[in-house]
Scaffold this active site. Structure first.
Site, PDB file in Angstrom:
ATOM      1  N   GLY A   9      -0.933   0.564 -16.388  1.00  0.00           N
ATOM      2  CA  GLY A   9      -0.675   1.812 -17.095  1.00  0.00           C
ATOM      3  C   GLY A   9      -0.121   2.893 -16.201  1.00  0.00           C
ATOM      4  O   GLY A   9      -0.178   4.078 -16.544  1.00  0.00           O
ATOM      5  N   GLY A  10       0.443   2.493 -15.046  1.00  0.00           N
ATOM      6  CA  GLY A  10       0.938   3.467 -14.082  1.00  0.00           C
ATOM      7  C   GLY A  10       2.418   3.760 -14.218  1.00  0.00           C
ATOM      8  O   GLY A  10       3.044   3.514 -15.259  1.00  0.00           O
ATOM      9  N   ASN A  11       3.001   4.273 -13.126  1.00  0.00           N
ATOM     10  CA  ASN A  11       4.402   4.701 -13.137  1.00  0.00           C
ATOM     11  C   ASN A  11       5.350   3.562 -13.525  1.00  0.00           C
ATOM     12  O   ASN A  11       6.180   3.699 -14.427  1.00  0.00           O
ATOM     13  CB  ASN A  11       4.791   5.239 -11.753  1.00  0.00           C
ATOM     14  CG  ASN A  11       3.993   6.443 -11.342  1.00  0.00           C
ATOM     15  OD1 ASN A  11       3.850   7.400 -12.085  1.00  0.00           O
ATOM     16  ND2 ASN A  11       3.455   6.402 -10.126  1.00  0.00           N
ATOM     17  N   GLY A  12       5.229   2.432 -12.823  1.00  0.00           N
ATOM     18  CA  GLY A  12       6.114   1.315 -13.080  1.00  0.00           C
ATOM     19  C   GLY A  12       5.957   0.738 -14.472  1.00  0.00           C
ATOM     20  O   GLY A  12       6.940   0.351 -15.114  1.00  0.00           O
ATOM     21  N   GLU A  37      -6.747   4.282 -20.798  1.00  0.00           N
ATOM     22  CA  GLU A  37      -5.299   4.370 -20.640  1.00  0.00           C
ATOM     23  C   GLU A  37      -4.585   3.857 -21.892  1.00  0.00           C
ATOM     24  O   GLU A  37      -3.573   4.440 -22.308  1.00  0.00           O
ATOM     25  CB  GLU A  37      -4.856   3.566 -19.415  1.00  0.00           C
ATOM     26  CG  GLU A  37      -5.297   4.174 -18.088  1.00  0.00           C
ATOM     27  CD  GLU A  37      -4.804   3.393 -16.886  1.00  0.00           C
ATOM     28  OE1 GLU A  37      -4.259   2.276 -17.088  1.00  0.00           O
ATOM     29  OE2 GLU A  37      -4.948   3.879 -15.757  1.00  0.00           O
ATOM     30  N   CYS A 148       9.633   6.248  -9.079  1.00  0.00           N
ATOM     31  CA  CYS A 148       9.412   6.886 -10.376  1.00  0.00           C
ATOM     32  C   CYS A 148       8.051   7.568 -10.428  1.00  0.00           C
ATOM     33  O   CYS A 148       7.139   7.232  -9.662  1.00  0.00           O
ATOM     34  CB  CYS A 148       9.522   5.849 -11.501  1.00  0.00           C
ATOM     35  SG  CYS A 148       8.473   4.381 -11.267  1.00  0.00           S
ATOM     36  N   HIS A 214       5.588   3.185   4.875  1.00  0.00           N
ATOM     37  CA  HIS A 214       4.577   4.176   4.473  1.00  0.00           C
ATOM     38  C   HIS A 214       3.510   4.471   5.538  1.00  0.00           C
ATOM     39  O   HIS A 214       3.318   5.651   5.899  1.00  0.00           O
ATOM     40  CB  HIS A 214       3.900   3.734   3.172  1.00  0.00           C
ATOM     41  CG  HIS A 214       4.822   3.682   1.994  1.00  0.00           C
ATOM     42  ND1 HIS A 214       4.631   2.842   0.916  1.00  0.00           N
ATOM     43  CD2 HIS A 214       5.968   4.364   1.730  1.00  0.00           C
ATOM     44  CE1 HIS A 214       5.597   3.013   0.034  1.00  0.00           C
ATOM     45  NE2 HIS A 214       6.425   3.925   0.505  1.00  0.00           N
TER      46      HIS A 214
END
Length: 398
Positions: A9-12, A37, A148, A214
């Site tokens: 349920g995230g950005n991607g 979510e 995103c 990162h």
């Protein structure tokens, strides 16, 4: 009817659901995520008529698409047993839990996609699937196709940058039949990026580009931080310095040596990977430093921080740049380097700093890769792989 499950349920997941929800051609798309979510996504779709995806593609053209999946659910039993393609757009640290719950429900020939799978995905998958491993196809992508961020949960998401290509490893079992999982996934993603099947699972694990970028930026930004809250949140990628770029290149050199010693594939440089990913979105590709700091896909992304009670900010060391890219990135690479007998002093320096920040131990005080939290990582040693022969036998058995 081909049935696709987007797990997450995230950005991607928002981007993929918005793009694929409007794809014609007999594809039934379901979002599978946790109950709260799922409720929010259903409400957002109902209120706005779908998930609105905006931003730019790899050529700089505007993206403006609104799409909705056929279903949104939190019940595996309602979607997994009939699924032809299951796409995990989830943090790597929940893969084991989700895959273990799915295992009894999977039909022969289903394809599981790690988007991205992260290093060591193949180890985790085999461990979780048990007797269904040999009948399950899988794809693992090197990265998420887009940079995103969700603008409004269940309703809107923005793409800051779209990669030109995404290296993908594909293992297709005979049970998958007439379905072409790579072509199906490409149809859902759209024309860009191109899913380029040009890598083995071992190569995906050793490139580990997110883990090379990162954690070193976090290390370079905060290793000498004095502990005092800051007034403004700096940009993440533009915080990179030439010293940090050198750290990235040194880690990559250590992994090149590891792959060569194992008889594995050639590992490209971080600069070459970024140029393949982003092409013209990079204004100055003359060096690794300039390729990162002038990449338009990275331009608005800020350092992960926590706001203090007086409105200032401190670094958030529990963000995925460390909590995911260390155990499911650098630890996998370190484990392979140990197997190869390759020293990794630069990787070790970043790993030792990062493990203290996230409260874990992978390297012991004496420098051995035998800390108490190895079992929470995807290092090959967690899966009983301790020698070159065992590692290559695993890769050849896939």
């Amino acid at each position: 009817m081909v049935r696709v499950v987007i797990c997450g349920g995230g950005n991607g997941a928002h981007v993929l659901a918005g793009l694929s929800g409007g794809v014609p051609g007999g594809i039934h798309v379901t979002i599978l995520t946790v109950p709260d979510e799922a409720d929010k996504i259903r409400r957002g779709i109902h209120a706005h008529g779908g998930i609105h995806v905006t931003g730019t593609n790899a050529a700089g053209a505007e993206i403006d698409v609104r799409g909705a999946p056929a279903e949104v659910t939190s019940e595996m039993k309602g979607c997994v047993p009939e699924a032809d393609l299951i796409i995990l757009t989830l943090p790597a640290f929940v893969h084991q839990r989700i895959l273990s719950k799915m295992q009894p429900l999977l039909k022969p020939g289903v394809t599981i996609v790690g988007m991205p799978g992260r290093p060591g995905f193949e180890f985790e998958l085999k461990s979780c699937l048990g007797d269904k491993w040999s009948q399950t196809s899988f794809l693992t992508t090197l990265t998420l196709p887009w940079a995103c961020r969700i603008l409004e949960y269940g309703a809107a998401v923005k793409i800051f940058g779209t990669k030109v290509i995404v290296s993908t490893a594909a293992v297709i079992r005979p049970e998958t039949g007439d379905i072409n999982p790579v072509a199906l996934l490409q149809k859902l993603v759209g024309e860009q990026p191109q899913l380029k099947v040009d890598a083995s699972p071992l190569k995906i694990s050793l490139i580990c580009i997110n883990a090379i970028i990162h954690p070193p930026i976090m290390y370079g930004s905060w290793a000498e931080w004095d502990g005092e809250p800051i007034s403004d949140v700096p940009l993440f990628y533009q915080s990179m310095t030439q010293k940090t770029a050198h750290v990235m290149d040194m880690i990559n050199d250590e992994l090149k040596t590891t792959s060569k010693t194992l008889g594995g594939p050639e590992i490209p440089s971080p600069l070459d990977i970024l140029k393949d990913f982003y092409d013209e979105q990079i204004k100055d590709a003359s060096s690794l430093l300039s390729a990162v700091t002038t990449n338009s896909a990275y331009c608005d992304l800020k350092q992960p921080v926590v706001e203090t009670s007086d409105g200032k900010f401190v670094p958030n060391f529990k963000f995925r740049y460390l909590t995911e890219d260390i155990p499911f990135g650098l630890c996998v690479a370190k484990g392979m380097a140990v197997i190869a007998g390759v020293d990794t002093p630069t990787l070790d320096r970043v790993l030792r700093w990062a493990q203290e920040k996230i409260g874990k131990q992978y390297l012991t005080d004496s420098g051995d890769f035998a800390g108490k939290d190895i079992g929470e990582s995807r290092a090959p040693q967690r899966f009983g792989i301790h020698t070159k022969e065992q590692l290559l036998a695993f890769e050849h058995s896939i």
